[in-house]
Design a protein around this motif. Structure first.
Motif, short mmCIF file in Angstrom:
data_model
loop_
_atom_site.label_atom_id
_atom_site.label_comp_id
_atom_site.label_asym_id
_atom_site.label_seq_id
_atom_site.Cartn_x
_atom_site.Cartn_y
_atom_site.Cartn_z
N UNK A 204 -39.54 -19.78 17.69
CA UNK A 204 -40.09 -20.17 16.40
C UNK A 204 -39.35 -19.38 15.33
N UNK A 205 -38.77 -20.08 14.37
CA UNK A 205 -37.95 -19.41 13.37
C UNK A 205 -38.30 -19.81 11.95
N UNK A 206 -37.97 -18.94 11.01
CA UNK A 206 -38.14 -19.20 9.58
C UNK A 206 -36.85 -18.75 8.89
N UNK A 207 -36.23 -19.67 8.15
CA UNK A 207 -34.93 -19.40 7.55
C UNK A 207 -34.92 -19.86 6.09
N UNK A 208 -34.18 -19.14 5.25
CA UNK A 208 -34.03 -19.51 3.86
C UNK A 208 -32.56 -19.40 3.46
N UNK A 209 -32.09 -20.41 2.75
CA UNK A 209 -30.71 -20.41 2.25
C UNK A 209 -30.73 -20.59 0.73
N UNK A 210 -30.08 -19.68 0.02
CA UNK A 210 -29.99 -19.75 -1.44
C UNK A 210 -28.58 -20.16 -1.83
N UNK A 211 -28.47 -21.15 -2.70
CA UNK A 211 -27.19 -21.63 -3.22
C UNK A 211 -27.21 -21.49 -4.74
N UNK A 212 -26.22 -20.83 -5.30
CA UNK A 212 -26.18 -20.68 -6.75
C UNK A 212 -25.79 -22.00 -7.41
N UNK A 213 -25.94 -22.07 -8.72
CA UNK A 213 -25.53 -23.27 -9.44
C UNK A 213 -24.01 -23.42 -9.35
N UNK A 214 -23.52 -24.64 -9.55
CA UNK A 214 -22.09 -24.92 -9.46
C UNK A 214 -21.62 -25.60 -10.74
N UNK A 215 -20.31 -25.58 -10.96
CA UNK A 215 -19.76 -26.14 -12.18
C UNK A 215 -19.88 -27.66 -12.22
N UNK A 216 -19.92 -28.18 -13.44
CA UNK A 216 -19.96 -29.63 -13.63
C UNK A 216 -18.58 -30.23 -13.37
N UNK A 217 -18.54 -31.42 -12.79
CA UNK A 217 -17.27 -32.09 -12.52
C UNK A 217 -16.59 -32.42 -13.84
N UNK A 218 -15.32 -32.06 -13.98
CA UNK A 218 -14.58 -32.28 -15.22
C UNK A 218 -14.54 -33.76 -15.58
N UNK A 219 -14.76 -34.06 -16.86
CA UNK A 219 -14.68 -35.43 -17.36
C UNK A 219 -15.96 -36.22 -17.29
N UNK A 220 -17.02 -35.69 -16.67
CA UNK A 220 -18.27 -36.43 -16.59
C UNK A 220 -19.05 -36.30 -17.89
#
Length: 233
Positions: A204-220
């Motif tokens: 039985x496991x409990x896991x957490x993954x944090x991802x920071x914000x990322x840049x906007x795709x150029x030209x959108x």
């Protein structure tokens, strides 16, 4: 064989691709393992490409060592990137992306503990990106993107039944124009977890993954607010 239909134009698409990979390793000394390999890539509209792989693993002691690895990866364009749609122009002559990665890892490994510190650098050439076009957008080969980063990871069996695991990764990137924070790639990732293991094979496991914000795709267009970082528990 890739087959499909572009819904916006009701256009059928098919493309044959071929890959073959060969790898071998050899230990000339007790503390040294050498690795070598090559992959052949073929798309029906392109010439053959050969992507090499190589590396060395040096063991300083039975529990510590260093890995030095190099390899190339190959990605040919998809049908959606090459064919015209209601919002994009045709790009039938796209060259494949070639990604070359070098990484060096220092590791320590025992039956109860594992930790590793890894540095990597990836150089992507002929990057397939989306740019504005009179018909909407268009996919083009747009030079190179350079990624590099460092990761610290570890795992510990603190009791015969309880395991802890975690990692921290920091990544930087830049393209040939000097722009940083290339879109959709988080620069910081933190992963933690714990698991309880029963003797009968259940866990039985409990896991957490944090991802920071990322840049906007150029030209959108800035239709939506910038995306924040997020956690997956």
């Amino acid at each position: 064989r890739q087959e499909g239909t572009l819904i916006t134009e009701n256009t059928a698409y098919t493309n044959d691709r071929f890959n073959a990979y060969l790898q071998g390793d050899y230990s000339p000394l007790d503390f040294l393992k050498l690795i070598g390999g090559i992959q052949a890539n073929k798309q029906e509209t392109l010439e053959y490409n050969f992507s090499p792989r190589g590396g060395a693993i040096v063991s300083f002691t039975p529990n510590t060592g260093i890995k030095l690895l190099y390899g190339q990866a190959y990605r040919s364009a998809t049908g959606a990137e090459m064919l015209p749609t209601a919002v994009s122009a045709a790009s039938p002559n796209l060259r494949p992306e070639i990604k070359a990665t070098f990484d060096a890892q220092l590791f320590y490994n025992t039956p109860k503990y594992y930790t590793a510190l890894t540095y990597y650098r990836t150089h992507l050439t002929d990057a397939i990106v989306t740019v504005p076009d009179p018909l909407g957008v268009k996919s083009v080969n747009a030079g190179w993107i350079d990624y590099q980063g460092i990761e610290l990871e570890g795992k510990a069996a603190i009791t015969p039944h309880i395991d802890l695991t975690g990692s921290v990764s920091r990544q930087f990137n830049k393209d040939q124009a000097g722009d940083t924070e290339i879109g959709r790639v988080p620069e910081l990732m933190v992963k933690t977890g714990a698991a309880y293991n029963w003797d009968k094979g259940y866990s039985l496991g409990l896991f957490n993954s944090h991802y920071s914000d990322s840049g906007r795709i150029a030209g959108t267009r800035p239709i939506n607010p910038p995306a924040d970082g997020y956690d997956m528990l």
